[in-house]
Design a protein around this motif. Structure first.
Motif, PDB file in Angstrom:
ATOM      1  N   ALA A   1     -17.395 135.074 -45.054  1.00 39.00           N
ATOM      2  CA  ALA A   1     -17.948 134.850 -43.997  1.00 39.00           C
ATOM      3  C   ALA A   1     -17.382 135.333 -42.641  1.00 39.00           C
TER       4      ALA A   1
ATOM      5  N   LEU B   1     -25.338 129.909 -49.108  1.00 41.55           N
ATOM      6  CA  LEU B   1     -24.781 128.634 -49.439  1.00 41.55           C
ATOM      7  C   LEU B   1     -24.876 128.233 -50.977  1.00 41.55           C
TER       8      LEU B   1
ATOM      9  N   PHE C   1     -29.039 132.592 -44.853  1.00 39.56           N
ATOM     10  CA  PHE C   1     -27.792 131.610 -44.848  1.00 39.56           C
ATOM     11  C   PHE C   1     -28.018 130.698 -46.185  1.00 39.56           C
TER      12      PHE C   1
ATOM     13  N   SER D   1     -20.015 125.826 -40.086  1.00 37.64           N
ATOM     14  CA  SER D   1     -20.462 127.065 -39.636  1.00 37.64           C
ATOM     15  C   SER D   1     -20.042 127.343 -38.173  1.00 37.64           C
TER      16      SER D   1
ATOM     17  N   ILE E   1     -23.611 134.637 -45.850  1.00 41.64           N
ATOM     18  CA  ILE E   1     -23.458 133.865 -44.680  1.00 41.64           C
ATOM     19  C   ILE E   1     -23.162 134.584 -43.461  1.00 41.64           C
TER      20      ILE E   1
END
Lengths: 142, 135
Positions: free
Chosen positions: B50, B18, B14, A104, A16
């Motif tokens: 992250a 996840l 991404f 996020s 991520i």
């Protein structure tokens, strides 16, 4: 703690982070999902709308591809009604639009650039989520 | 065109992150928020991994004058910690705690062939549009 998965979670987090870094390095954009989605409604140009939609399409593709090759089990929930899902989704939509971000945008990108606003937002939604789960558990007797 | 392609690639990575981190599993998310129950701290590691990765990368990225495919970095200009930020974050936390999905995982789960994320995403879009219409 039988389902504790620190290494996989860490690896997922790093992926991520790599994604957020790519988006900032190449396009100069924050990888905040609620912001990317909400911003696609009134994008001022075709390119602006297109990159936002491309990111969303990528998100769906990446999730589906990974799930296909390395499936994880998600146990269906019995106590989750459609009405509750709708209500939850609505509240998340309003909340992220009002608070300019979600896990996020605030939690990862904001904290990574030392934004006090994002740090406060993250602490607030974490605490609010924890209290909600506690209250919800008492209410449903779980 | 390059901007669109790079966004697609970033989105794919991404989405993979996840799933790998299991943020797409609402049961796991709720167990993470359930600190008085059988707490599963895994998602702290997602956030930690992250943030650490992004923090280090941002240091290098922001030492450049501009991104590769754009003329400017598009960073939020709001600095104030105001009522909107706090109320919005509280509301988001409530929704997150009840259903176990936040926006990213809900969208990334759309291709799994299950119903829950679709309901969540449509409702979330409605919520965003509703807020926009109100202000």
């Amino acid at each position: 703690m039988e389902n504790f998965t620190p290494y996989l979670s860490l690896a997922g987090g790093v992926l991520i982070g790599i994604s957020a870094s790519i988006l900032m390095y190449l396009n100069g954009r924050i990888a905040g999902i609620s912001g990317i989605v909400a911003g696609s409604f009134n994008a001022p140009s075709f390119e602006e709308k297109a990159w936002r939609l491309a990111f969303v399409v990528g998100l769906v593709l990446g999730g589906a591809i990974f799930m296909h090759f390395f499936p994880i089990t998600i146990t269906p929930r019995e106590n989750m009604s459609t009405a509750l899902l709708v209500l939850g989704g609505l509240v998340i939509g309003v909340g992220t639009a009002m608070g300019s971000g979600c896990t996020s945008g605030h939690g990862i990108c904001g904290i990574s650039r030392f934004s006090l606003r994002s740090l406060v937002a993250t602490a607030t939604f974490l605490l609010s989520g924890i209290i909600t789960v506690y209250v919800f558990k008492q209410m449903t007797g779980g | 065109m390059l901007k669109i392609f790079s966004a697609l690639v970033a989105g794919i990575i991404f989405g993979m992150g996840l799933v790998l981190s299991q943020m797409v599993n609402p049961n796991k998310v709720i167990k993470f928020l359930d600190i008085t129950g059988q707490w599963d701290p895994s998602l702290m590691f997602v956030l930690g991994g992250a943030v650490l990765t992004t923090m280090i990368a941002y240091r290098f990225i922001f030492s450049r004058s501009k991104p590769v495919f754009d003329d400017d970095f598009h960073l939020p200009t709001l600095l104030q910690i105001d009522r909107q930020l706090l109320i919005g974050a509280v509301l988001f936390g409530v929704g997150w705690g009840v259903i176990g999905y936040c926006p990213g995982p809900a969208v990334a789960s759309l291709g799994f062939g299950v119903e829950e994320p679709l309901i969540v995403v449509i409702s979330m879009l409605a919520g965003m549009l509703f807020y926009r219409a109100m202000v």
